[in-house]
Design an enzyme around this catalytic site. Structure first.
Site, short mmCIF file in Angstrom:
data_model
loop_
_atom_site.label_atom_id
_atom_site.label_comp_id
_atom_site.label_asym_id
_atom_site.label_seq_id
_atom_site.Cartn_x
_atom_site.Cartn_y
_atom_site.Cartn_z
NE ARG A 30 -0.68 0.11 4.94
CZ ARG A 30 -1.00 -0.64 5.98
NH1 ARG A 30 -1.93 -1.58 5.87
NH2 ARG A 30 -0.40 -0.47 7.13
CD GLU A 77 1.61 2.78 6.50
OE1 GLU A 77 0.46 2.54 6.12
OE2 GLU A 77 1.88 3.01 7.68
CD GLU A 118 -1.64 -3.61 8.76
OE1 GLU A 118 -2.26 -3.73 7.69
OE2 GLU A 118 -1.23 -2.52 9.20
CG HIS A 142 2.18 -5.38 8.31
ND1 HIS A 142 1.85 -4.68 7.17
CD2 HIS A 142 2.31 -4.46 9.30
CE1 HIS A 142 1.78 -3.38 7.47
NE2 HIS A 142 2.06 -3.22 8.76
C1 BGC Z 1 1.90 0.52 9.86
C2 BGC Z 1 2.45 -0.24 11.02
C3 BGC Z 1 2.87 0.69 12.06
C4 BGC Z 1 1.63 1.38 12.50
C5 BGC Z 1 1.82 2.29 13.65
C6 BGC Z 1 0.71 1.27 10.32
O1 BGC Z 1 0.14 2.00 9.34
O2 BGC Z 1 1.63 -0.29 8.79
O3 BGC Z 1 2.90 -1.43 10.86
O4 BGC Z 1 3.64 0.20 13.07
O5 BGC Z 1 1.01 2.05 11.43
O6 BGC Z 1 0.63 2.72 14.04
#
Ligand code: BGC
Length: 921
Positions: free
Chosen positions: A495, A497, A771, A792
């Site tokens: 994504r 991120e 995740e 994740h």
């Molecule tokens: C990420 C995480 C991260 C988290 C913290 C997410 O969007 O993917 O793995 O640690 O935010 O809140």
């Protein structure tokens, strides 16, 4: 004169000596596996006092190094013939064979040094000299960089996605070349070409760092690519992390707007003369076939715009524009120290079919990071679109909602010249499925090949059991690591991120270090962490930090603690003391910050934080009372990191600071107990995470640890042997159960198949770690697409428990870097066998066991120059044999003790075969 007879006689003597040595078990002592810093034969490193490591082989058990001698020369002849050595350590009485400091004269810039080592052992033997290896310094002096920064002329479109520029320069090579090096870096990503050949196989160079503070350069040996006469060098640039879209706010140009290249090609001729080709105003530029590229969005490539021969001599560049000379960016150039990103695997489709929505679907059978290689024939101008997704929806179509703003789409336009092969250059995708639209003909299994890319880290661990689901879990963890260790440890690869989330890296670091050699990888990332830490000690949420000027995203318990926990972990598993020293100010700064934030009662009440991120929550009616307060979590981490800083200070010989942080730790621990712990062993909100953190971090008075462990076990049982933990509680959950006498429950939880559990996703076909525990719910619906990655690694932190308990391989605090280890495998959950191995800095450490019919067999392999405590649970000394003999007196066994119901054996290096009749656990 040596006659034939004397030669025969001499070889006879040698033969007799060898046979005698074999018969007495005296196989020769050898040295191999030489490394400098984190690599073998590195070129272009900038350590002023590099460190050397080697491995020792010996056919006999219980071998320890007692001394070593290191020699460094400017040529191999220097070493072999002796004389003119650059440095000779002489015989140094020491058992150190890992990270041994160079202590010779100052090293010159861009120079190759050759070295070798020999060792003496505890049996008074001396090895032959090791093979000769080398390392080469990079551009280590301030004046070494004379190249200018160049790039395409500035246009109003600089801040928008635009075609990747090509930059080139022709030059003459005056004669035969002895050696040539290219030193290269860029603003944005670069791909280097010399005389029409792509230089090296590294991807995403110069890598992702805190660009405004540390920018890496790479060094390439390009000797073989040059030839006397006309030559040409070129580079293609891409937006990458530097100026492409980055982060979930849809921003771009985070680090800058203009792409740039800085390159220096140093040529040493055979006659001793030197030439240097550098980026300067004489270079020319034009746009190439990459019409646009973006890490999240994907790449568009028009093969009709290729400029054939652009990076070769004789190419007509008269219509190319001159480059602009850029202002020197304010940053420090540093040599790359982590293994580069490369193509690491190829995957063949396991299924090809029509998609309900049209187009062809390729299932590569595995979720991973990389891209598809496309092989097609067709007419010029045909565009093929490749879309990527991790999972399919209920209709069998691509599920892309969880990609959020990441387009994950490559477009290739054919030039129409026979078979065409395409791979994108400056993007990567997280996926298992590829949907191709616009294919000119029928697809077969050669149309699409999955190319997995990752930081090219050596595999160091293996883990296998008699349970196929656990083996799949292990594979999913490794794929999670492979997918997300892409120059920085990212949270996810799909994504919008893909960021270096500190918390995720922190919880996974120990598991990561079992599976792969992450020493150099994390050493690089931690340098960025320290660089991005602010003066108050706050560690940003993500490293490299891209939220620099906006809101202050950082300073969060369990996330920012990466600053302390990862250096400490690396010290423990690799013995990397210098890294600990380098990071120590950063570790301290974070702990001091937390301490300042805590109240005078030493409780840190931070308000909203991530807490036990993605735990099952009390607001879910099925999980009443499952939420752990951020006050408890923050104070627990404050205590734990303070404890680790105290330990680090002790290792670094800072006795005063060690004492200060130790007493501060005790005070915080007492405060934690007053605030959160009842005399009856109830911790905080009575959640699994509250117990797990308090027990794992040693925060409870000894007298109530067992009671707390029982309460934790009760909660797990009350939920039908299910966990409720999130990112912070999960990694320590099984450790605390097995550490408080609930081993069978720990096994039952690990092998639980119903939701929520580690194995539930596997029953849903997962090939990577998810995740969220319920990424795909038992009713087949998806979790919230706003945050539902299927790749994740955080929950994969359970790998650490599997290696240490089922495999039985663990550290012993008596010797960092597995100089001393502990082998104590546990049996449970009906497993009948397990084997684990680890390439430690000293060599292979392995443990393999099988249990059947009341017999327990354990094979142990110990590297030379190390020792281990082996524990055989639930048996008696006289029921244990080693290689068919009683324990006492077996070679290599240094100590045997009966400790309660367990047998504790101390062994030196070598292979051991233990067998025992034992009571079942
Ligand atoms: C990420 C995480 C991260 C988290 C913290 C997410 O969007 O993917 O793995 O640690 O935010 O809140």
């Amino acid at each position: 004169m040596r006659t034939r007879r004397t030669v025969r006689a001499a070889s006879g003597v040698w033969w007799i000596a060898l046979t005698a040595a074999r018969l007495s078990g005296q196989a020769p002592l050898g040295v191999n596996g030489l490394r400098v810093e984190y690599q073998s034969n590195p070129i272009g490193i900038d350590a002023a006092r590099p460190r050397f490591s080697w491995r020792i082989t010996s056919g006999t058990r219980n071998t320890l190094q007692t001394a070593y001698q290191l020699q460094v020369g400017l040529s191999t002849a220097n070493l072999v013939r002796g004389g003119g050595l650059f440095w000779d350590s002489g015989r140094n009485a020491s058992d150190a064979s890992v990270f041994v400091d160079y202590a010779g004269p100052a090293l010159a810039s861009h120079t190759r040094y050759y070295w070798r080592v020999r060792v003496w052992d505890s049996k008074a033997r001396v090895s032959a000299w090791s093979p000769i290896t080398y390392w080469e310094t990079g551009l280590t002096q301030p004046g070494d960089w004379t190249a200018q920064w160049v790039g395409p002329a500035s246009t109003p479109a600089d801040s928008l996605p635009s075609p990747s520029p090509l930059l080139r320069r022709a030059f003459q090579v005056k004669g035969p070349v002895r050696s040539a090096r290219a030193y290269v870096t860029s603003l944005g990503l670069y791909e280097l070409h010399l005389n029409g050949t792509r230089v090296g196989d590294q991807l995403f160079t110069p890598g992702w760092t805190s660009y405004t503070r540390r920018l890496q350069y790479q060094t390439y040996d390009v000797t073989a690519l040059l030839h006397p006469g006309a030559n040409a060098i070129g580079a293609m640039l891409g937006d990458g992390w530097y100026r492409g879209y980055l982060g979930f706010f849809g921003q771009r140009n985070i680090y800058g707007r203009r792409l740039g290249l800085r390159l220096q090609l140093d040529i040493r001729y055979q006659d001793g003369s030197i030439d240097r080709i550098t980026t300067d105003g004489a270079w020319k530029t034009a746009s190439g076939p990459v019409l646009s590229s973006d890490i999240y969005g994907g790449e568009s490539y028009d093969a009709r715009s290729e400029r054939t021969g652009w990076a070769g001599p004789g190419f007509d560049d008269h219509d190319w524009s001159p480059v602009s000379v850029l202002e020197q960016p304010a940053t420090t150039l540093v040599a790359a120290m982590s293994p580069p990103v490369r193509r690491v695997r190829t995957l063949r489709p396991i299924e090809i079919r029509r998609l309900p929505s049209g187009g062809t679907l390729f299932d590569l059978g595995q979720n991973f990071t990389g891209w598809a290689r496309l092989v097609v024939r067709g007419t010029a101008g045909t565009t093929i679109t490749l879309r990527y997704a991790e999972v399919l929806d209920r209709t069998g179509d691509l599920y892309t909602a969880n990609l959020r703003r990441a387009g994950q789409t490559d477009r290739y336009t054919l030039k129409g010249e026979g078979e065409e092969r395409y791979e994108p250059h400056f993007t990567f995708h997280g996926f298992r499925y590829v949907a191709a639209a616009g294919l000119p003909g029928p697809a077969d299994s050669s149309t699409i090949t999955g190319i997995a890319v990752s930081s090219d880290l050596a595999q160091t661990g293996t883990f296998e059991t008699s349970d196929s689901l656990l083996n799949r879990l292990q594979r999913n963890i490794v794929w999670g690591e492979r997918s997300n260790f892409l120059d920085v440890p990212t949270d996810c690869p799909q994504r919008d991120e893909r960021l270096g989330w500190t918390g995720d890296a922190q919880v996974f670091s120990r598991t990561a270090a079992f599976n792969m050699d992450v020493a150099g990888f994390f050493a690089k990332w931690l340098a960025d962490l320290a660089a991005d830490q602010d003066t108050s000690g706050i560690v940003p949420w993500v490293i490299p930090n891209l939220f620099r000027d906006s809101v202050h995203f950082g300073g969060t318990a369990g996330w920012s603690d990466a600053a302390v926990i990862i250096p400490w972990t690396l010290y423990q598993v690799y013995g990397d003391r210098r890294l600990l020293e380098r990071q120590y100010p950063s570790m301290r700064a974070w702990v001091d910050y937390m301490h300042r934030r805590a109240g005078t009662d030493l409780i840190w009440r931070p308000g909203w934080q991530f807490g036990d991120w993605l735990a099952l929550h009390s607001d879910d009616p099925s999980y009443p009372g499952a939420t752990t307060s951020t006050d408890l979590i923050a104070t627990a981490y404050l205590a734990h990191s303070t404890d680790l800083v105290a330990r680090a200070a002790a290792v670094l010989g800072k006795a005063d600071e060690a004492a200060r942080y130790q007493s501060r730790f005790r005070a915080i621990r007492d405060a934690f107990d007053r605030e959160f712990v009842s005399g009856a062993g109830r911790v905080g909100e009575n959640t699994q995470t509250a117990y797990a953190l308090a027990i794992a971090f040693g925060l409870l008075p000894d007298s109530i640890v067992a009671a707390a462990g029982n309460r934790l076990a009760d909660d797990v049982r009350a939920r039908g042997v299910h966990l409720t933990t999130g990112f912070l509680g999960t990694p320590v959950l099984l450790h605390t159960l097995s550490g408080t006498d609930h081993l069978p429950l720990a096994f039952a939880l690990l092998t639980q198949r119903s939701y929520p559990s580690w194995l539930y996703p596997i029953t849903r076909g997962a090939t990577t770690m998810w995740e969220r525990w319920d990424g795909i719910r038992p009713d087949s619906s998806f979790e919230d697409p706003g945050m539902n990655s299927f790749n994740h690694y955080a929950f994969g932190a359970v790998g650490d428990w599997m290696y240490r308990n089922i495999g039985g391989i663990d550290l012993d605090s008596a010797g960092a870097g597995y100089k001393r280890s502990r082998i104590a495998p546990r049996v449970g959950a009906g497993l009948t066998s397990a084997r684990a191995s680890l390439e430690t800095p000293y060599g292979t450490l392995a443990s393999a066991w099988s249990a059947a019919g009341g017999q327990f067999v354990l094979d142990v392999t110990m590297p030379v120059n190390t020792s281990a405590t082996v524990i055989l649970w639930g048996t008696q000394v006289d029921r244990v044999q080693e290689s068919g003999r009683s324990l006492n007196g077996a070679a290599g066994i240094r100590d045997v003790q009966q400790r309660g119901n367990d047998v504790v054996v101390v062994v030196g290096s070598g292979q051991y075969h233990f067998s025992t009749t034992r009571a079942p656990e």
